[in-house]
Design a protein around this motif. Structure first.
Motif, PDB file in Angstrom:
ATOM      1  N   GLY A 106       2.526  24.140 -12.889  1.00  0.00           N
ATOM      2  CA  GLY A 106       3.245  23.892 -11.808  1.00  0.00           C
ATOM      3  C   GLY A 106       2.582  24.351 -10.170  1.00  0.00           C
ATOM      4  O   GLY A 106       3.175  24.614  -9.381  1.00  0.00           O
ATOM      5  N   ARG A 107       1.653  24.691 -10.731  1.00  0.00           N
ATOM      6  CA  ARG A 107       0.557  25.387  -9.221  1.00  0.00           C
ATOM      7  C   ARG A 107      -0.378  24.611  -8.796  1.00  0.00           C
ATOM      8  O   ARG A 107      -1.435  25.162  -8.221  1.00  0.00           O
ATOM      9  N   PHE A 108      -0.268  23.541  -9.580  1.00  0.00           N
ATOM     10  CA  PHE A 108      -1.418  22.328  -8.741  1.00  0.00           C
ATOM     11  C   PHE A 108      -0.591  20.764  -8.634  1.00  0.00           C
ATOM     12  O   PHE A 108      -0.010  20.311  -9.126  1.00  0.00           O
ATOM     13  N   MET A 109      -1.299  20.505  -7.590  1.00  0.00           N
ATOM     14  CA  MET A 109      -1.228  18.675  -6.929  1.00  0.00           C
ATOM     15  C   MET A 109      -2.122  18.209  -6.960  1.00  0.00           C
ATOM     16  O   MET A 109      -3.398  18.091  -6.940  1.00  0.00           O
ATOM     17  N   THR A 110      -1.723  17.083  -7.940  1.00  0.00           N
ATOM     18  CA  THR A 110      -2.813  15.483  -8.216  1.00  0.00           C
ATOM     19  C   THR A 110      -3.202  14.619  -6.937  1.00  0.00           C
ATOM     20  O   THR A 110      -2.062  14.396  -6.959  1.00  0.00           O
ATOM     21  N   ILE A 111      -4.146  14.306  -6.111  1.00  0.00           N
ATOM     22  CA  ILE A 111      -4.286  13.752  -5.010  1.00  0.00           C
ATOM     23  C   ILE A 111      -5.130  12.609  -5.616  1.00  0.00           C
ATOM     24  O   ILE A 111      -6.758  12.620  -5.761  1.00  0.00           O
ATOM     25  N   PRO A 112      -4.628  10.984  -6.378  1.00  0.00           N
ATOM     26  CA  PRO A 112      -5.737  10.769  -7.150  1.00  0.00           C
ATOM     27  C   PRO A 112      -6.455   9.565  -5.426  1.00  0.00           C
ATOM     28  O   PRO A 112      -5.878   9.297  -5.463  1.00  0.00           O
ATOM     29  N   VAL A 113      -7.669   9.807  -5.175  1.00  0.00           N
ATOM     30  CA  VAL A 113      -8.814   9.026  -4.341  1.00  0.00           C
ATOM     31  C   VAL A 113      -9.013   7.100  -4.897  1.00  0.00           C
ATOM     32  O   VAL A 113      -9.133   7.696  -5.918  1.00  0.00           O
ATOM     33  N   LEU A 114      -8.686   6.078  -4.868  1.00  0.00           N
ATOM     34  CA  LEU A 114      -9.302   4.799  -5.151  1.00  0.00           C
ATOM     35  C   LEU A 114      -9.932   4.793  -4.633  1.00  0.00           C
ATOM     36  O   LEU A 114     -10.615   5.281  -3.465  1.00  0.00           O
ATOM     37  N   PRO A 115     -10.684   3.296  -4.499  1.00  0.00           N
ATOM     38  CA  PRO A 115     -11.900   3.110  -3.618  1.00  0.00           C
ATOM     39  C   PRO A 115     -11.050   2.123  -2.411  1.00  0.00           C
ATOM     40  O   PRO A 115      -9.946   1.975  -2.302  1.00  0.00           O
ATOM     41  N   LEU A 116     -12.018   1.738  -1.325  1.00  0.00           N
ATOM     42  CA  LEU A 116     -10.549   1.564  -0.181  1.00  0.00           C
ATOM     43  C   LEU A 116     -10.065   0.701  -0.675  1.00  0.00           C
ATOM     44  O   LEU A 116      -9.947  -0.403  -1.117  1.00  0.00           O
ATOM     45  N   SER A 117      -9.271   0.751  -0.242  1.00  0.00           N
ATOM     46  CA  SER A 117      -8.461  -0.724   0.335  1.00  0.00           C
ATOM     47  C   SER A 117      -8.777  -1.789   1.353  1.00  0.00           C
ATOM     48  O   SER A 117      -9.520  -1.287   1.608  1.00  0.00           O
ATOM     49  N   PHE A 118      -7.708  -2.816   1.182  1.00  0.00           N
ATOM     50  CA  PHE A 118      -8.307  -3.893   2.012  1.00  0.00           C
ATOM     51  C   PHE A 118      -8.181  -3.203   3.506  1.00  0.00           C
ATOM     52  O   PHE A 118      -8.804  -3.835   4.816  1.00  0.00           O
ATOM     53  N   ALA A 119      -6.577  -2.746   4.063  1.00  0.00           N
ATOM     54  CA  ALA A 119      -6.814  -2.321   4.913  1.00  0.00           C
ATOM     55  C   ALA A 119      -8.033  -1.580   5.286  1.00  0.00           C
ATOM     56  O   ALA A 119      -8.169  -1.932   7.055  1.00  0.00           O
ATOM     57  N   GLU A 120      -8.304  -1.206   4.305  1.00  0.00           N
ATOM     58  CA  GLU A 120      -9.390   0.343   5.113  1.00  0.00           C
ATOM     59  C   GLU A 120     -10.456  -0.732   5.777  1.00  0.00           C
ATOM     60  O   GLU A 120     -11.780  -0.556   5.773  1.00  0.00           O
ATOM     61  N   PHE A 121     -11.209  -1.416   3.804  1.00  0.00           N
ATOM     62  CA  PHE A 121     -11.895  -2.741   4.388  1.00  0.00           C
ATOM     63  C   PHE A 121     -12.119  -3.124   5.812  1.00  0.00           C
ATOM     64  O   PHE A 121     -12.852  -3.618   5.919  1.00  0.00           O
ATOM     65  N   SER A 122     -10.603  -3.827   5.933  1.00  0.00           N
ATOM     66  CA  SER A 122     -10.941  -4.742   7.113  1.00  0.00           C
ATOM     67  C   SER A 122     -11.011  -3.905   8.257  1.00  0.00           C
ATOM     68  O   SER A 122     -12.086  -3.673   9.410  1.00  0.00           O
ATOM     69  N   LEU A 123     -11.220  -2.171   8.560  1.00  0.00           N
ATOM     70  CA  LEU A 123     -11.144  -1.176   9.427  1.00  0.00           C
ATOM     71  C   LEU A 123     -12.886  -1.122  10.023  1.00  0.00           C
ATOM     72  O   LEU A 123     -13.503  -1.506  10.915  1.00  0.00           O
ATOM     73  N   ALA A 124     -13.693  -1.978   9.222  1.00  0.00           N
ATOM     74  CA  ALA A 124     -14.841  -1.542   8.496  1.00  0.00           C
ATOM     75  C   ALA A 124     -15.850  -2.966   8.861  1.00  0.00           C
ATOM     76  O   ALA A 124     -16.923  -3.130   9.233  1.00  0.00           O
ATOM     77  N   SER A 125     -14.423  -3.499   8.927  1.00  0.00           N
ATOM     78  CA  SER A 125     -15.292  -5.754   8.817  1.00  0.00           C
ATOM     79  C   SER A 125     -15.386  -6.169  10.088  1.00  0.00           C
ATOM     80  O   SER A 125     -14.280  -5.881  10.723  1.00  0.00           O
ATOM     81  N   THR A 126     -16.055  -7.026  10.049  1.00  0.00           N
ATOM     82  CA  THR A 126     -16.242  -8.118  11.658  1.00  0.00           C
ATOM     83  C   THR A 126     -15.880  -9.298  11.797  1.00  0.00           C
ATOM     84  O   THR A 126     -16.085  -9.814  12.081  1.00  0.00           O
ATOM     85  N   GLU A 127     -15.456  -9.337  10.152  1.00  0.00           N
ATOM     86  CA  GLU A 127     -15.224 -10.960   9.950  1.00  0.00           C
ATOM     87  C   GLU A 127     -13.745 -11.614  10.538  1.00  0.00           C
ATOM     88  O   GLU A 127     -12.722 -10.675  10.167  1.00  0.00           O
ATOM     89  N   PRO A 128     -13.832 -11.873  10.882  1.00  0.00           N
ATOM     90  CA  PRO A 128     -12.644 -12.476  12.543  1.00  0.00           C
ATOM     91  C   PRO A 128     -11.522 -13.096  10.884  1.00  0.00           C
ATOM     92  O   PRO A 128     -10.490 -12.795  11.234  1.00  0.00           O
ATOM     93  N   ASP A 129     -11.744 -13.701  10.001  1.00  0.00           N
ATOM     94  CA  ASP A 129     -10.648 -14.692   9.438  1.00  0.00           C
ATOM     95  C   ASP A 129     -10.637 -14.038   8.447  1.00  0.00           C
ATOM     96  O   ASP A 129     -11.261 -13.720   6.722  1.00  0.00           O
ATOM     97  N   THR A 130      -9.051 -13.459   8.008  1.00  0.00           N
ATOM     98  CA  THR A 130      -8.639 -12.851   7.542  1.00  0.00           C
ATOM     99  C   THR A 130      -8.856 -13.283   6.002  1.00  0.00           C
ATOM    100  O   THR A 130      -9.201 -12.446   5.057  1.00  0.00           O
ATOM    101  N   GLN A 131      -8.840 -14.481   5.686  1.00  0.00           N
ATOM    102  CA  GLN A 131      -8.776 -15.176   4.545  1.00  0.00           C
ATOM    103  C   GLN A 131      -9.875 -14.834   3.696  1.00  0.00           C
ATOM    104  O   GLN A 131      -9.980 -14.099   2.487  1.00  0.00           O
ATOM    105  N   ARG A 132     -10.998 -15.173   4.908  1.00  0.00           N
ATOM    106  CA  ARG A 132     -12.680 -14.962   3.889  1.00  0.00           C
ATOM    107  C   ARG A 132     -12.304 -13.937   3.782  1.00  0.00           C
ATOM    108  O   ARG A 132     -13.469 -13.363   2.683  1.00  0.00           O
ATOM    109  N   ARG A 133     -12.521 -12.371   4.573  1.00  0.00           N
ATOM    110  CA  ARG A 133     -12.403 -11.123   4.406  1.00  0.00           C
ATOM    111  C   ARG A 133     -11.781 -10.914   2.991  1.00  0.00           C
ATOM    112  O   ARG A 133     -12.573  -9.649   2.413  1.00  0.00           O
ATOM    113  N   PHE A 134     -10.538 -11.514   2.949  1.00  0.00           N
ATOM    114  CA  PHE A 134      -9.827 -11.267   1.549  1.00  0.00           C
ATOM    115  C   PHE A 134     -11.002 -11.116  -0.054  1.00  0.00           C
ATOM    116  O   PHE A 134     -10.974 -10.797  -0.746  1.00  0.00           O
ATOM    117  N   TYR A 135     -11.373 -12.487   0.581  1.00  0.00           N
ATOM    118  CA  TYR A 135     -12.393 -13.242  -0.882  1.00  0.00           C
ATOM    119  C   TYR A 135     -13.455 -12.102  -0.910  1.00  0.00           C
ATOM    120  O   TYR A 135     -14.105 -12.506  -2.007  1.00  0.00           O
TER     121      TYR A 135
END
Length: 410
Positions: free
Chosen positions: A141-170
């Motif tokens: 009861g005295r600690f809290m877990t913060i699970p960190v995953l690899p980048l989300s697609f939204a975070e990945f998109s912030l770093a990407s210069t690929e303009p086509d969203t579909q291509r970026r998703f794949y």
């Protein structure tokens, strides 16, 4: 792949704001996640925030137990004394212990530091079971877990210069979201080598060494099976049968243990099955989702016929990234991909690549219609606009949802 790096990092605002909301609260912040998911960088960014807000650097104490020069601090008394000797008496001390699992009995040192006045303690680690179970023994009861995953697609998109969203998703689907992968974005061979390093480090450091595993061949085969069947119903019995057929004899209890070890190392996340009619959990079979689709593709090879399972995997990871408890539903023999536990009601999700195939659409909607009631039901697909059907089923475009353009299950 067109990707840019801003100041060598992707600022992960959601996680940073979550951690900052707990600042000076009298709980230990336990930041967990598979190796290389960005835990250390996240806390480095947080420390920079503290300094920018006027916290003196001498009141920020950082110990990275992965560093060779800190090897002597991998003993709990030495770790405890090192931190004590650097604490300042005139204000809050912000204490960061990185990769705490490298120090046997670290929880004793953490408990003592936590019990003192003017301490705000942050711990990171790459083993879910160790951090949760061993801290819980002393600090329930005295600690809290913060699970960190690899980048989300939204975070990945912030770093990407690929303009086509579909291509970026794949691109994201194929190579995944480990933050440091962005540095190798234009070199597929380097990306494969990087993923190989991540995978082998987790298997050796966080699984094999911790649990004294002797049969590494079996461990690798079980891991490969789970990656290949991510998003499918599996059991220890199924895996045992597959290995035995391939000439590798292994007991079912050993397979069960190895599955637990791989989930403890956070290569996989388990989604339990839930009987929607009887409102209880089903013990047989479960689904396991890979922590990263790029890692999955490294282990099994990228295959276009697996895209459906990979998309489902990405939706699952995004749901737990948004802090929803997620189960796999079963109603009268029909499968519901995800049962999302909200505060006052459940939400039900089917994931599909397309809604333009009549057979697929009928199959997905049949499971949702069988649920009945008034709780929200969704079909997530890659090729649908946001619309509602006549029977109350809401269609959600997966890419729009991942990017925050569709606000269901925010």
């Amino acid at each position: 792949m067109n990707v840019r790096i801003t100041a060598n990092t992707v600022e992960r605002t959601t996680y940073l704001n979550w951690i900052e909301s707990l600042r000076d609260k009298h709980v230990i912040k336990v930041v967990t996640g598979v190796r290389r998911s960005g835990k250390s960088t996240l806390l480095k960014l947080y420390r920079q925030r503290l300094v920018a807000q006027g916290i003196p650097e001498q009141r920020i104490i950082t110990v990275d137990l992965d560093l060779f020069e800190n090897e002597e601090l991998r003993e709990k008394h030495a770790l405890h004394q090192y931190v004590l000797s650097r604490m300042q008496p005139d204000g809050m001390n912000y204490i960061f212990i990185d990769e705490a699992q490298r120090c046997p009995g670290f929880e004793d040192a953490v408990e003592s530091l936590y019990a003192r006045d003017f301490t705000d303690v942050y711990v990171t680690g790459s083993n879910a079971h160790m951090l949760s179970s061993e801290l819980a023994t002393l600090l329930s009861g005295r600690f809290m877990t913060i699970p960190v995953l690899p980048l989300s697609f939204a975070e990945f998109s912030l770093a990407s210069t690929e303009p086509d969203t579909q291509r970026r998703f794949y691109q994201y689907l194929e190579w995944g979201g480990f933050p440091e992968m962005l540095h190798f974005a234009d070199n597929p061979q380097s990306m494969s080598s990087y993923l190989e390093g991540v995978y082998n480090t987790v298997l050796v450091n966080d699984v094999s060494e911790r649990h004294a595993i002797r049969d590494m061949t079996a461990l690798k085969r079980i891991s490969r099976y789970m990656f290949a069947h991510a998003g499918s119903l599996v059991s220890a019995n199924k895996i045992q049968g597959a290995l035995t057929s391939a000439g590798h004899k292994i007991s079912q209890p050993t397979v069960d243990n190895y599955i637990d070890y791989l989930t403890d190392g956070m290569l996989f996340y388990e989604a339990q099955r839930y009987n929607l009619k009887g409102k209880d959990y089903l013990k047989s079979l479960a689904k396991y989702y890979a922590v990263d689709t790029g890692l999955r593709n490294y282990v099994t090879g990228y295959r276009s016929e697996d895209i459906g399972h990979m998309v489902e995997n990405i939706v699952y990871l995004e749901l737990i990234r948004r802090r929803y408890p997620v189960l796999v539903g079963n109603i009268e023999g029909r499968e519901v991909d995800f049962v999302v536990k909200e505060q006052y009601a459940n939400a039900y999700i089917q994931v599909a690549l397309t809604i333009h195939d009549a057979e697929t659409l009928n199959r997905e909607t049949a499971s949702l219609r069988a649920i009945g009631g008034y709780e929200p039901r969704y079909i997530f697909a890659l090729d649908t606009p946001a619309t509602s059907s006549e029977d109350g089923i809401r269609y959600v475009n997966i890419i729009d949802w991942l990017l925050g353009k569709d606000t269901v299950l925010p």
